[in-house]
Design a protein around this motif. Sequence first.
Motif, PDB file in Angstrom:
ATOM      1  N   MET A   7       0.834  -1.199   0.000  1.00 48.59           N
ATOM      2  CA  MET A   7       0.000   0.000   0.000  1.00 48.59           C
ATOM      3  C   MET A   7       0.868   1.249   0.000  1.00 48.59           C
ATOM      4  N   GLN A  66       5.415  -5.715  16.401  1.00 50.09           N
ATOM      5  CA  GLN A  66       6.598  -5.318  15.624  1.00 50.09           C
ATOM      6  C   GLN A  66       6.537  -3.832  15.289  1.00 50.09           C
ATOM      7  N   ASN A  80       4.991   8.581   3.519  1.00 47.49           N
ATOM      8  CA  ASN A  80       5.195   8.335   4.949  1.00 47.49           C
ATOM      9  C   ASN A  80       6.400   7.439   5.242  1.00 47.49           C
ATOM     10  N   PRO A  81       7.583   7.880   4.824  1.00 49.11           N
ATOM     11  CA  PRO A  81       8.752   7.083   5.205  1.00 49.11           C
ATOM     12  C   PRO A  81       8.892   7.074   6.725  1.00 49.11           C
ATOM     13  N   PHE A  82       9.477   5.996   7.277  1.00 46.93           N
ATOM     14  CA  PHE A  82       9.752   5.971   8.709  1.00 46.93           C
ATOM     15  C   PHE A  82      10.878   6.952   9.019  1.00 46.93           C
ATOM     16  N   PRO A  83      10.930   7.451  10.229  1.00 47.11           N
ATOM     17  CA  PRO A  83      12.028   8.362  10.591  1.00 47.11           C
ATOM     18  C   PRO A  83      13.327   7.580  10.781  1.00 47.11           C
ATOM     19  N   LYS A  84      13.746   6.910   9.725  1.00 50.02           N
ATOM     20  CA  LYS A  84      14.974   6.121   9.752  1.00 50.02           C
ATOM     21  C   LYS A  84      15.747   6.464   8.485  1.00 50.02           C
ATOM     22  N   ILE A  90      11.490  -7.759   8.872  1.00 47.18           N
ATOM     23  CA  ILE A  90      10.317  -8.238   9.598  1.00 47.18           C
ATOM     24  C   ILE A  90       9.970  -9.651   9.164  1.00 47.18           C
ATOM     25  N   ARG A 120       9.824   0.730  -0.807  1.00 54.18           N
ATOM     26  CA  ARG A 120       9.685   0.009   0.455  1.00 54.18           C
ATOM     27  C   ARG A 120       8.616  -1.061   0.337  1.00 54.18           C
ATOM     28  N   CYS A 121       7.591  -0.714  -0.411  1.00 58.66           N
ATOM     29  CA  CYS A 121       6.486  -1.634  -0.585  1.00 58.66           C
ATOM     30  C   CYS A 121       6.890  -2.779  -1.546  1.00 58.66           C
ATOM     31  N   SER A 169       0.455   7.625  10.102  1.00 63.53           N
ATOM     32  CA  SER A 169       0.992   7.116   8.842  1.00 63.53           C
ATOM     33  C   SER A 169       2.177   6.171   9.071  1.00 63.53           C
ATOM     34  N   TYR A 170       2.919   6.355  10.159  1.00 66.71           N
ATOM     35  CA  TYR A 170       4.017   5.421  10.457  1.00 66.71           C
ATOM     36  C   TYR A 170       3.447   4.027  10.734  1.00 66.71           C
ATOM     37  N   TYR A 210      13.189  -2.619   6.102  1.00 69.49           N
ATOM     38  CA  TYR A 210      12.252  -2.838   7.207  1.00 69.49           C
ATOM     39  C   TYR A 210      11.351  -4.059   6.962  1.00 69.49           C
ATOM     40  N   SER A 253       1.086  -2.058   6.688  1.00 72.18           N
ATOM     41  CA  SER A 253       0.809  -2.396   5.292  1.00 72.18           C
ATOM     42  C   SER A 253       1.948  -3.222   4.690  1.00 72.18           C
ATOM     43  N   LEU A 254       3.087  -3.232   5.375  1.00 77.89           N
ATOM     44  CA  LEU A 254       4.178  -4.081   4.901  1.00 77.89           C
ATOM     45  C   LEU A 254       4.100  -5.475   5.497  1.00 77.89           C
ATOM     46  N   PHE A 260       0.564   5.501   0.367  1.00 76.08           N
ATOM     47  CA  PHE A 260      -0.419   6.417   0.927  1.00 76.08           C
ATOM     48  C   PHE A 260      -0.381   7.790   0.272  1.00 76.08           C
ATOM     49  N   MET A 286      13.805  11.358   5.712  1.00 73.48           N
ATOM     50  CA  MET A 286      13.056  12.609   5.806  1.00 73.48           C
ATOM     51  C   MET A 286      13.727  13.737   5.021  1.00 73.48           C
TER      52      MET A 286
END
Lengths: 251, 251, 262, 296, 297
Positions: free
Chosen positions: B89, D195, B95-99, B111, B160-161, D181-182, B107, D188-189, B91, B146
Amino acid sequence: MDTKIKIRNLNLYYGNFQALSDVEMDIYDNKITALIGPSGCGKSTFLRTLNRMNDLIGSVKIDGNVLLDNQNIYEKDYDVIRLRRKIGMVFQKPNPFPKSIYENIVYGPRIHGTKEKQKLDEIVETTLKEVALWDEVKDRLKKPAMGLSGGQQQRLCIARCLAVHPEIILMDEPTSALDPVATLRIESLLEELVKKYTIVIVTHNMQQAGRVSDYTSFFLNGKVLESDETDIIFSNPNNKKTEDYITGRFG
Amino acid sequence: MDTKIKIRNLNLYYGNFQALSDVEMDIYDNKITALIGPSGCGKSTFLRTLNRMNDLIGSVKIDGNVLLDNQNIYEKDYDVIRLRRKIGMVFQKPNPFPKSIYENIVYGPRIHGTKEKQKLDEIVETTLKEVALWDEVKDRLKKPAMGLSGGQQQRLCIARCLAVHPEIILMDEPTSALDPVATLRIESLLEELVKKYTIVIVTHNMQQAGRVSDYTSFFLNGKVLESDETDIIFSNPNNKKTEDYITGRFG
Amino acid sequence: GGGEEPAETNGQEEETLSGTIVIAGSTSVQPLSEELAAVFMDQYPDVTIEVQGGGSSVGVKSAADGIADIGAASREIKDSEKSLGLDEYVIAKDGIAVVVNPDSNIEDLTMEQIQKIYTGEITNWSAVGGSDANIVVVTREEGSGTRGAFIEITGVDGADGDMTTENALVQPSTGAVKQTVATTPDSIGYISLGALDDTVKGIKVEGVDVSVDNILDNSYKISRPFNYLTNGAVPEVVQAFLDFIFSVEGQEIVAQEFISVI
Amino acid sequence: MTNATETFELIVPKEKKFSKMINWKTYFFYFFIYLMATVTILVLIAIIGYILINGVLHIDWEFLTSEPSKMGKEGGIYSIIIGTLYLTLVSVVIAAPIGILAAVYFTEYAKESRWIKMIRFGTEILAGIPSIIFGLFGFTFFVIFLGFRWSILSGGLTLAMMILPTLIRATEESLKTVPRSYREGSLSLGATKWQTIIKVVLPSCLSGILTGLILGIGRAVGETAAVMLTAGSSLGVPHALTDPARTMSVHLYILASEGLSREKTFATASLLIILVLIINMIANMVTQRYIKKAKA
Amino acid sequence: MKAFEKAIEKLLLICAITATLSVVIITLFIFKEGVSVLKDYGIVNFIFGSKWSPTNGQYGILPLIAGSLSVTLGALVIGIPTGLACAIFLSEVAHKRSAKVLKSAVELLAGIPSVVYGFFGLAVLVPGIRQYILPMVQLINKDATTSGFSILAGAIILAIMILPTIVSISENAISSVPIEYKEASLALGANHQETITRVIVPAAKSGIISSIILGMGRAIGETMAVILITGNMPKVPGSALDSVATLTGTIAMEMGYATPEHQKALFAVGIVLFIMIVLLNIAANFTLHKLGGQTND
Ligand SMILES: Nc1ncnc2c1ncn2[C@@H]1O[C@H](COP(=O)(O)OP(=O)(O)OP(=O)(O)O)[C@@H](O)[C@H]1O
Ligand SMILES: Nc1ncnc2c1ncn2[C@@H]1O[C@H](COP(=O)(O)OP(=O)(O)OP(=O)(O)O)[C@@H](O)[C@H]1O
Ligand SMILES: [Mg+2]
Ligand SMILES: [Mg+2]
């Protein structure tokens, strides 16, 4: 056809970022002027220079002239409060105060010194009728304004703005948060209002601009690329970019 | 032409409010399906039923069937985690993670159990190349995501998706926060991606729908009014309302 | 401390003495307990003594509940507490000085005058030979050992119980009373003799100065006991500590600030 | 509202009058606001200044490193500093995991059921309970009923209960600032909820949580009544969880109310204020970094 | 995987329940200790009895309740206008930088241990009231006297102590009033002050009220500072210059020396205090709920 506002050589900076460059524009009395352009091009910023709402933002620097009835509103001793009474504003998201419908409308008149109950009642009735909301709410004037639907709230905000007798009304995407039916109501309301007021409206919806406005200005990256009668802009734009935008090639 | 997802008789309620009524739709393999309709008509809601993101909202009640590869994803023991790996998905707001850029992409694979550095590096490189971001960021993989521009962030989110090898990608107005140039890049990226993935995209921009999609569904008030090949919908809609919407009469 | 010599003799006799003693209770007794404990621990390095405050009733309760080996109380043990069956040891006596603001011209009060001041019968200093000013009465909190002893001896504790005037300021500690009297004009209070210094003015009672000697010979009447309480048979180390307190050396420490009981 | 110029002339004289009238109100309003802000600052300066001026000069190496004697009348406050550190550490170590996890539950898992409302209400009540009640409770429960005696353990548990609501609230607030959104991005992943929390949500609000912790530490350091009744007030250096301890606030209270030594009282008060200043500064720094990061 | 997730959720739930459990245990233990006195002495006698004299077996806590309430009320009277003014100053009037300085200064007030306040009040405020305030009052009422240990002293110190609570929560509430309201008001030609008093503050009222309620809770519960400066005189006060004893102060002060019976009475005082706080919380929730229902939606 009189020019109500003359904008000359207007530049605006947020800190170091120049959000408006050399904007020149005329806004005509009793006409609807639409501002169009992709997101972030400076439409809202421009609109807010007209009633000096940008004064609120600390980092803003403005130069150039904005002449309202031939007087520069950025002059040193210009009375901002009077300016804002003359130039009403309607925002993107309906923003009634968290008070009753009645209180929302009499807020402005009260601030400006009207105290008599009878007069206030009168103002409420007239303005609500002007925005065609009277019949819908006349039995619940003391109920919270937040209980109205989005379209009703927006009309209430317009009524609130009419209650201080403005000469000009600025509208920043006033229908973007509304459903189609509410949008159409606001659009037909605009047609009524323009008989008495000068209107400037920002919109993302090309069709809306085409339908309601007399004049259209196309903004891109802080510049006015093209400004003309709406029919001309839509049928026969001078600028390739205007055409691309209007036909949905980008934005 | 295979049907990837079959939606049958889908109803969705937020509490007492019915946001989707009797939605029926087919989503075809390796095609782009666009969902259009005025604000609040239920496009996002529908999109989020496809990967069960609505599960997160407490008050949601869903009935009907969503068959992915002929299996109902709303079946009792259906593995939501696997579903979401299969259906990626993207958006509206990037909305990247703050990494770091690197961490953002690995990521998902991490996982899901990929640990070897070499493999992860490989994934980062392939996916970034797939979204045409590799050349722009290959020297700053360890820098915060960011720091990228909006368009780059959105492409990173797509990468990422892709990194979890989805079969389907859902996109909810993926370009609405982007400038024209970035929008065009994403659009051309879609044309590349559709060769390998099935794509469902929500958009407000009629022209965008017209340009990129193979199929279009028009939503109004929680119902699918019309669903067909994009060319047909745009040139010759069955429904008067579809026509009104597409030509900008409302919305 | 002068524990050099006994330390050696004791050390030879009871080399094995070790363990922990917990003392808890009255904060008035606490400084003395700490002083005694310090010297005792010097002599027996393997012994640890923890001295806790808490208040007299905490002392009683903790001794009864076995939380502390020794409970300390700066007041007489109440009848209701006697039933707990604790062993009482009066380890020291403490004089209670009657004090007034340093600017006061009062030098001497009789027991009766003190009683009337504290019961609210006399409210103006002119009635006892002072200037025409309202008396600011300062007392300790309900339950305080010092207050208990003071009202009993001065007769404020009448047939109907504690008759202390409602208009008295109440302060929760000796120091607070001292500070209040020192800074409040026309005030009167009472504090532990050990705490008396020149920030306040100690007055004569029935013409007798407050001093250790006058208390020992019973000419100065207002004093109170410091009690140690134990519950049943005590461990060897506690017994040794009690013995130490009642030894000449222990009582010398007591006499530095308080009044010895032997 | 017919003609612009007409209205213009009509309004001007009227408005002059109004603005005069309004100006008085406005001036008074601003005068009052500025006055109160100034008074607040002056009060702060007065309190801190008074104590520091009288106390800072009595703080020296000797004072910090020697043990107190005669109830604190003489000597330094070494054992008291150690006691304060110990007790604070223990209370935070107990409260932090519980508080943070509870906050995670409230923000990420809890649905609005009656049960959850009750649990929440419990937390609010806990925040409102006066410290003296914690003291009474700690004394009867930990000290006597569970037989922990006056000890760092009893004190730490009592303080942990006290700072729990502060921690929960602060963590909840910072969790709420993590953009939805985070979470959606992670889910969504195909990540599981836990986690997502561990790898995305908590790391991105770490400094908010840290601020909460520091606030909790501040509260623990400043508490007197509850500590006195549960950790005791013994002067020795504590070595184990079961040893009693005296904290700086307790020491200050005893010094002040027993009037033992003016110098030591002011010195202890100054040290306590300096400690709190440092704690606040750290909290501010952390928050600043947090805000910067959030903006980036 | 699923089982693990479920287990985690259970663990978190247990943590969340801990707080509530604490409240339950605290309630249980305080009640266990104190309830016998309430029963033997009679709740009405206990709460409305006007004489607190435990050594004589008189356990009327009316003077203590009056003391706590009067000091708290005083603190609110002083603290609310000051705190609200500061909050408005911080969020609407001051420049960003000075606001930041002032805000951390006010937060510093929150961090100072209450004993320090008591100590300051004892050394500065109490003599100050006697020397400066009393002569002023005597101009109006010749018979006025005070030792300085008074409701006024307690109220001032408590006002300072609750200031940070009121300021920081109100400031948050005011700052989070949507900018749309402010813009709407200004666009109608209202000036800044009118916008603040007529739109912003009313829109922030639920936050402001909750800050006041929290401040009130803190004031009622404060112990150590009050003991040192209110004189601890268990008597229903007649004026702001009279000394009073408070519920918390009495517990802290007398706990140490009390006999078993007396100690139980103090636990009973604790019960009353506890119930007062719980009622305050319920009232707060109720009011906020009502206000919230009005402003949102
Ligand atoms: N307060 C501000 N500080 C700094 N930059 C700003 C600020 N407000 C707007 N900008 C920037 O100025 C530019 C113009 O913004 P503006 O809001 O006028 O665009 P717009 O045309 O109204 O866009 P939209 O259609 O999305 O409302 C944008 O690049 C925006 O990021
Ligand atoms: N969490 C929710 N709870 C209750 N109602 C909701 C929720 N989310 C959406 N809705 C309602 O469901 C309807 C459909 O919303 P949805 O977000 O799907 O619309 P949309 O077509 O995506 O609109 P937009 O183009 O503005 O994004 C709307 O009326 C919306 O108000
Ligand atoms: Mg805009
Ligand atoms: Mg949407």
